[in-house]
Every structure is written in structure tokens, then in C-alpha cells.
Scaffold this active site. Structure first.
Site, PDB file in Angstrom:
ATOM      1  N   ASN A   1      -5.397 -51.007  24.300  1.00 29.92           N
ATOM      2  CA  ASN A   1      -5.568 -51.536  22.944  1.00 29.92           C
ATOM      3  C   ASN A   1      -5.849 -50.350  22.017  1.00 29.92           C
ATOM      4  OD1 ASN A   1      -6.375 -52.772  20.592  1.00 29.92           O
ATOM      5  ND2 ASN A   1      -8.242 -53.681  21.439  1.00 29.92           N
TER       6      ASN A   1
ATOM      7  N   SER B   1     -15.381 -49.123  27.504  1.00 22.90           N
ATOM      8  CA  SER B   1     -15.576 -47.714  27.878  1.00 22.90           C
ATOM      9  C   SER B   1     -14.959 -47.337  29.220  1.00 22.90           C
ATOM     10  CB  SER B   1     -17.066 -47.351  27.854  1.00 22.90           C
ATOM     11  OG  SER B   1     -17.581 -47.490  26.534  1.00 22.90           O
TER      12      SER B   1
ATOM     13  N   HIS C   1     -10.636 -61.000  20.464  1.00 22.11           N
ATOM     14  CA  HIS C   1     -11.320 -59.725  20.702  1.00 22.11           C
ATOM     15  C   HIS C   1     -12.665 -59.752  19.971  1.00 22.11           C
ATOM     16  CE1 HIS C   1     -12.324 -55.500  20.732  1.00 22.11           C
ATOM     17  NE2 HIS C   1     -11.454 -55.352  21.721  1.00 22.11           N
TER      18      HIS C   1
ATOM     19  N   LYS D   1      -6.242 -50.365  18.914  1.00 25.10           N
ATOM     20  CA  LYS D   1      -7.042 -50.768  17.744  1.00 25.10           C
ATOM     21  C   LYS D   1      -6.378 -50.201  16.475  1.00 25.10           C
ATOM     22  CE  LYS D   1     -10.962 -51.263  20.758  1.00 25.10           C
ATOM     23  NZ  LYS D   1     -12.402 -51.336  20.936  1.00 25.10           N
TER      24      LYS D   1
ATOM     25  N   GLY E   1     -16.733 -49.121  23.221  1.00 26.16           N
ATOM     26  CA  GLY E   1     -16.815 -47.944  22.352  1.00 26.16           C
ATOM     27  C   GLY E   1     -18.159 -47.235  22.395  1.00 26.16           C
TER      28      GLY E   1
ATOM     29  N   GLU F   1     -14.177 -57.618  18.316  1.00 21.58           N
ATOM     30  CA  GLU F   1     -14.164 -57.046  16.952  1.00 21.58           C
ATOM     31  C   GLU F   1     -13.628 -58.067  15.947  1.00 21.58           C
ATOM     32  OE1 GLU F   1     -12.083 -53.432  17.980  1.00 21.58           O
ATOM     33  OE2 GLU F   1     -13.851 -52.799  19.102  1.00 21.58           O
TER      34      GLU F   1
ATOM     35  N   GLU G   1     -14.998 -58.418  28.290  1.00 16.85           N
ATOM     36  CA  GLU G   1     -15.380 -57.219  27.553  1.00 16.85           C
ATOM     37  C   GLU G   1     -16.808 -57.383  27.036  1.00 16.85           C
ATOM     38  OE1 GLU G   1     -11.679 -54.870  26.103  1.00 16.85           O
ATOM     39  OE2 GLU G   1     -12.389 -56.159  24.508  1.00 16.85           O
TER      40      GLU G   1
HETATM   41  P1  13P Z   1     -13.249 -48.940  24.555  1.00 12.98           P
HETATM   42  O1  13P Z   1     -12.460 -48.674  25.815  1.00 12.98           O
HETATM   43  O2  13P Z   1     -13.006 -47.934  23.481  1.00 12.98           O
HETATM   44  O3  13P Z   1     -14.690 -49.164  24.861  1.00 12.98           O
HETATM   45  O4  13P Z   1     -12.700 -50.324  23.956  1.00 12.98           O
HETATM   46  C1  13P Z   1     -12.597 -51.430  24.766  1.00 12.98           C
HETATM   47  C2  13P Z   1     -11.888 -52.507  24.035  1.00 12.98           C
HETATM   48  O5  13P Z   1     -12.423 -53.087  23.112  1.00 12.98           O
HETATM   49  C3  13P Z   1     -10.512 -52.822  24.436  1.00 12.98           C
HETATM   50  O6  13P Z   1     -10.059 -53.968  23.826  1.00 12.98           O
END
Ligand code: 13P
Length: 258
Positions: free
Chosen positions: A12, A217, A99, A14, A177, A101, A171
Site C-alpha cells: 500500500n 511496520s 483502512h 498510501k 507507521g 487511516e 492491521e
Molecule cells: P506501515 O507498513 O508503514 O506500518 O503501514 C501499514 C499499512 O497501513 C498498510 O496498509
């Protein structure tokens, strides 16, 4: 004997990577994953890179494309939204739904997540449904309640056939992150819990076939141990997927061992 589930690794991006950057990414990533078979690989760049990525990948079966979001509506006066048929037109096969976010920063509710999920299924896009608890919820031992309620709200009442089209991504919000990967044991426990609950909602056969990804992560260093857990069927990678070589190492960690 149960059939082994094919590992699934998704990146992803983002809100990173322009359309021009995606070409050089793909060149490096394709070389680095040339010898990989037996792993489902999905790249999820921003909408604006999908057309270019699709053109470069052509009909290649090995690397599929996913979108980061999608409207629950089919078409019409929804300024700024992207529909399932627009994605299908670009040969996109997967779509992230729910997700954290989107839930946290853009106010997506369980109800909206469900509507998107249903639209994706109707449109022959395979949803990657994201669920996961916050740090506060984990610290107050609420993680199971949260996972159960997010999962139930999204899929209760769908047919087993529909549910078997869904890829689930666990997740934990506190691991996204932050560099704080869940330990393999923590992740395995959550995945097993999700699979058991999926079994209650859709039957054990669907639950045993469903792929449950871990996200939060993930790096080339943590991938091997995470992916060797019995109920971890893949990874949804954010930051580390932005470097094609690092991401290819995570893909390599998913290759089945003889
Ligand atoms: P990170 O791998 O940057 O922690 O992000 C995970 C994520 O949100 C994938 O959708």
C-alpha cells in the site's frame, strides 16, 4: 487435510509515488521478483498511478493492481470519488476497504465500510478488508471486541461465497507507521481469533480458505518470522513497499519452503 493457503503480499503506497515514478519502480520490482512464483503480489499505488501501472504491467498475471479506496456508489454526482467500474476499466482487481487511516482521518464508519465492501463484491473487485484495534483498545484488553465488531459489521449476512472473495488484513493501528511491529505471537493470536470468528459467521470451510494478512511496520527483517505463523497468510505493507528492493525481499520471505 486442509489445502495450504497461497501467500499474499500487498504493498500500500498510501499518498506516495507519482505516475512518473511508478515506471521506474515497476522496472526495479519486476527484476527483483522475476523468479518468484507461488505468491500473490498486489501493488496498491495512488489512483493517479493506476493507469500507468496497468499499461506497463499489461496482462501480466504475476503482479496485480489494487486501489486504496473506492466509492460505494456506482456513478453520478459524487465529486472527487472514484467508482468500481472506473477501477475495473484499468484492470484493477483488488480494493482496500476500511483502512484505519480512512476510518480515523476521513470519518469512515462501519456502515460506510460495509457499503463499499458490498459494492466491490458486486463489481467483481476483491476487497481487502482492514480491521484492527488502537493502542488504547489493546491496553484495555478490548482488541477482541473491536475485531469482532468491525468484522461483524462488515460481513454479517453476506453469503459464504461472497465472504470467500474477501481478503482480510489485520492491521493494529498502534503498529502502523510506528516501527512497532506486533510480535509474531501477538499477530498469530489475533489472526487465529479472526479465523475462528470468521468460522462462526461463514462456516469453517470458508474460514480455513480465507487469507488473513498482517499489516503494521512489516520490514524485510520482520517478515520471515511473521509469515511463518500458521494463521498469517501474507502481509499488507506500507512504508517498506515504497522501496522496490525491500518490498521484493518481503515477497521473497513468502515463498513456500520445500
Ligand atoms: P506501515 O507498513 O508503514 O506500518 O503501514 C501499514 C499499512 O497501513 C498498510 O496498509
Amino acid at each position: 487435510m486442509s489445502i495450504p493457503r497461497k501467500k499474499f503480499i500487498a504493498g500500500n503506497f498510501k499518498m506516495n509515488t507519482t505516475s512518473s515514478e511508478v515506471a521506474s519502480y515497476l522496472e526495479a520490482f519486476r527484476v527483483a521478483t522475476e523468479k518468484v512464483n507461488d505468491v500473490d503480489i498486489v501493488l496498491i499505488p495512488p489512483f493517479t498511478s493506476l493507469a500507468k501501472a496497468s499499461e506497463i504491467l499489461g496482462g501480466a498475471q504475476k503482479i496485480r493492481l489494487g486501489a486504496q479506496n473506492m466509492s460505494s456508489e456506482a456513478k453520478g454526482a459524487y465529486t472527487g470519488e472514484i467508482s468500481a467500474s472506473m477501477l475495473r476499466d484499468l484492470f484493477v482487481r483488488y480494493v482496500l476497504v476500511g483502512h484505519s487511516e480512512r476510518r480515523r482521518l476521513f470519518g469512515e464508519t462501519d456502515e460506510m465500510v460495509r457499503r463499499k465492501l458490498v459494492t466491490a463484491l458486486k463489481s467483481e473487485l476483491r476487497p481487502i478488508l482492514c480491521i484492527g484495534e488502537t493502542l488504547e483498545e489493546r491496553q484495555s484488553n478490548q482488541e477482541k471486541t473491536v475485531l469482532e465488531s468491525q468484522l461483524r459489521a462488515a460481513i454479517e449476512g453476506l453469503s459464504p461465497e461472497e465472504i470467500s472473495e474477501i481478503v482480510i488484513a489485520y492491521e493494529p493501528v498502534w503498529a502502523i507507521g510506528t516501527g512497532l511491529t506486533a510480535t509474531p505471537e501477538q499477530a498469530q493470536q489475533a489472526h487465529l481469533f479472526i479465523r475462528d470468528y470468521l468460522g462462526k459467521l461463514s462456516g469453517t470451510s470458508v474460514a480455513n480458505r480465507s487469507r488473513i494478512l498482517y499489516g503494521g511496520s512489516v520490514t524485510p527483517d520482520t517478515a520471515v518470522e511473521l509469515l511463518s505463523q500458521p494463521d498469517i497468510d501474507g502481509a499488507l505493507v506500507g512504508g517498506a513497499s515504497l522501496d522496490p528492493r525491500a518490498f521484493a525481499k518481503i515477497v521473497a520471505a513468502a515463498i513456500p519452503q520445500e
